[in-house]
Design a protein around this motif. Structure first.
Motif, PDB file in Angstrom:
ATOM      1  N   SER A 215      10.240 -17.632   4.207  1.00 46.48           N
ATOM      2  CA  SER A 215      10.486 -16.451   3.381  1.00 46.48           C
ATOM      3  C   SER A 215       9.192 -15.935   2.770  1.00 46.48           C
ATOM      4  N   VAL A 216       9.135 -14.616   2.590  1.00 47.64           N
ATOM      5  CA  VAL A 216       8.057 -13.974   1.855  1.00 47.64           C
ATOM      6  C   VAL A 216       8.672 -13.233   0.678  1.00 47.64           C
ATOM      7  N   ILE A 217       8.101 -13.451  -0.497  1.00 47.04           N
ATOM      8  CA  ILE A 217       8.549 -12.747  -1.695  1.00 47.04           C
ATOM      9  C   ILE A 217       7.340 -12.040  -2.276  1.00 47.04           C
ATOM     10  N   ASN A 218       7.353 -10.719  -2.221  1.00 48.30           N
ATOM     11  CA  ASN A 218       6.237  -9.926  -2.724  1.00 48.30           C
ATOM     12  C   ASN A 218       6.617  -9.268  -4.046  1.00 48.30           C
TER      13      ASN A 218
ATOM     14  N   PHE B  56      12.221 -13.354  14.065  1.00 47.46           N
ATOM     15  CA  PHE B  56      11.697 -14.726  13.976  1.00 47.46           C
ATOM     16  C   PHE B  56      12.393 -15.539  12.892  1.00 47.46           C
ATOM     17  N   GLY B  57      13.374 -14.913  12.237  1.00 41.42           N
ATOM     18  CA  GLY B  57      14.101 -15.615  11.185  1.00 41.42           C
ATOM     19  C   GLY B  57      13.388 -15.637   9.852  1.00 41.42           C
ATOM     20  N   ILE B  58      12.373 -14.777   9.686  1.00 42.82           N
ATOM     21  CA  ILE B  58      11.641 -14.687   8.420  1.00 42.82           C
ATOM     22  C   ILE B  58      12.212 -13.538   7.600  1.00 42.82           C
TER      23      ILE B  58
ATOM     24  N   LEU C 167      15.936 -16.397  -3.157  1.00 40.22           N
ATOM     25  CA  LEU C 167      15.454 -15.679  -1.973  1.00 40.22           C
ATOM     26  C   LEU C 167      14.847 -16.608  -0.930  1.00 40.22           C
ATOM     27  N   ALA C 168      14.400 -17.782  -1.361  1.00 36.52           N
ATOM     28  CA  ALA C 168      13.839 -18.761  -0.422  1.00 36.52           C
ATOM     29  C   ALA C 168      14.888 -19.729   0.102  1.00 36.52           C
TER      30      ALA C 168
ATOM     31  N   ALA D  90      20.184 -16.801   0.857  1.00 32.73           N
ATOM     32  CA  ALA D  90      19.621 -15.458   1.017  1.00 32.73           C
ATOM     33  C   ALA D  90      19.115 -15.212   2.436  1.00 32.73           C
ATOM     34  N   SER D  91      19.545 -16.017   3.387  1.00 34.61           N
ATOM     35  CA  SER D  91      19.006 -15.906   4.740  1.00 34.61           C
ATOM     36  C   SER D  91      19.350 -14.585   5.431  1.00 34.61           C
ATOM     37  N   TYR D  92      20.374 -13.866   4.925  1.00 29.18           N
ATOM     38  CA  TYR D  92      20.743 -12.586   5.536  1.00 29.18           C
ATOM     39  C   TYR D  92      20.261 -11.405   4.693  1.00 29.18           C
TER      40      TYR D  92
END
Length: 255
Positions: free
Chosen positions: A139-142, A179-181, A232-233, A237-239
């Motif tokens: 996961s990326v959280i900006n 890629f599932g990210i 989120l990680a 929250a995967s969807y």
């Protein structure tokens, strides 16, 4: 909270030695994740890393780094992988800017400071972390800001950097979804040491600001902001990807 699913995972948090970033680091450490925190002040990093390790019994790596420096970012990623063998989550929190300066009073150097520390840093970290996030379906959280969403006075370069981050995040969500990210954005309004000082110096303005927030308070960096980052990680929250979440106690209401 999440049944140990984050235990042993590796999370990078830029600007993680103090303020919101440190609150986020504490939230992940509480879940058993191993942490990498970056920043410019070596002493702050060392103190924060030691405290996290002692309190939560996790491994913490503090790496001095300027996010606007491409080689420094590459070094952070390399050291993270060397230490933990993986990257599961990247939190781009750090940002420096000439806040409180009107647009016409900005120099190019002022504008560059915001763009390099925010937009370029986020780009560098995302690009370099991608191969490892792809392996872990991470996961990326900006972090963005209401300054960009709502056009806050005196925040032109800060808002420009943050809105650039939001746009880049949406593109990354589209490109990396296969890629599932997942890639999401948070716009926080949190109590920090700087805000505490502002509260003491301008109590009347602070009260007015609080009264304009429906929930009548600022967020807690660990429980409110960090809690959403942990969500989120997580698999829960995967969807969820490509979204901007305004964590502003209701003051971020928008269509």
């Amino acid at each position: 909270m999440y049944n140990d699913e984050l235990k042993g995972k590796a999370v990078i948090i830029t600007g993680g030695s103090k303020g919101i970033g440190n609150g986020v680091a504490r939230a992940f450490a509480k879940e058993g994740a191993n942490i990498v925190i970056t920043g410019r002040n070596v002493t702050d990093l060392e103190n924060a890393a030691k405290k996290l390790e002692e309190e939560f019994n996790v491994q913490v790596l503090g790496i001095p780094a300027d996010g606007g420096n491409e080689e420094a970012v590459k070094s952070v990623i390399a050291k993270t992988v060397e230490k933990f063998g993986r990257i599961d989550c990247l939190v781009n929190n750090a940002q420096v800017s000439k806040s409180g300066t009107n647009l016409v009073d900005h120099s190019k150097e002022d504008f560059d400071m915001a763009i390099y520390s925010g937009l370029y840093a986020t780009f560098f970290y995302m690009r370099e972390a991608f191969p490892y996030l792809k392996e872990t379906k991470g996961s990326v959280i900006n972090f963005a800001s209401g300054a960009g969403l709502f056009g806050k006075l005196g925040q032109s370069s800060y808002a420009a950097a943050k809105e650039g981050i939001r746009g880049m995040s949406r593109v990354a969500a589209a490109e990396w979804g296969g890629f599932g990210i997942n890639v999401n954005v948070i716009c926080p309004l949190a109590m920090t040491p700087g805000l505490e000082r502002w509260k003491e110096e301008y109590p009347a303005l602070y009260e007015k600001t609080i009264n304009d927030i429906p929930l009548r308070r600022f967020a807690d960096p660990e429980t409110d902001i960090g809690g959403v980052c942990v969500f989120l990680a997580s698999n829960a929250a995967s969807y969820l990807t490509g979204e901007t979440i305004t964590l502003q106690g209701g003051s971020g209401l928008r269509p």
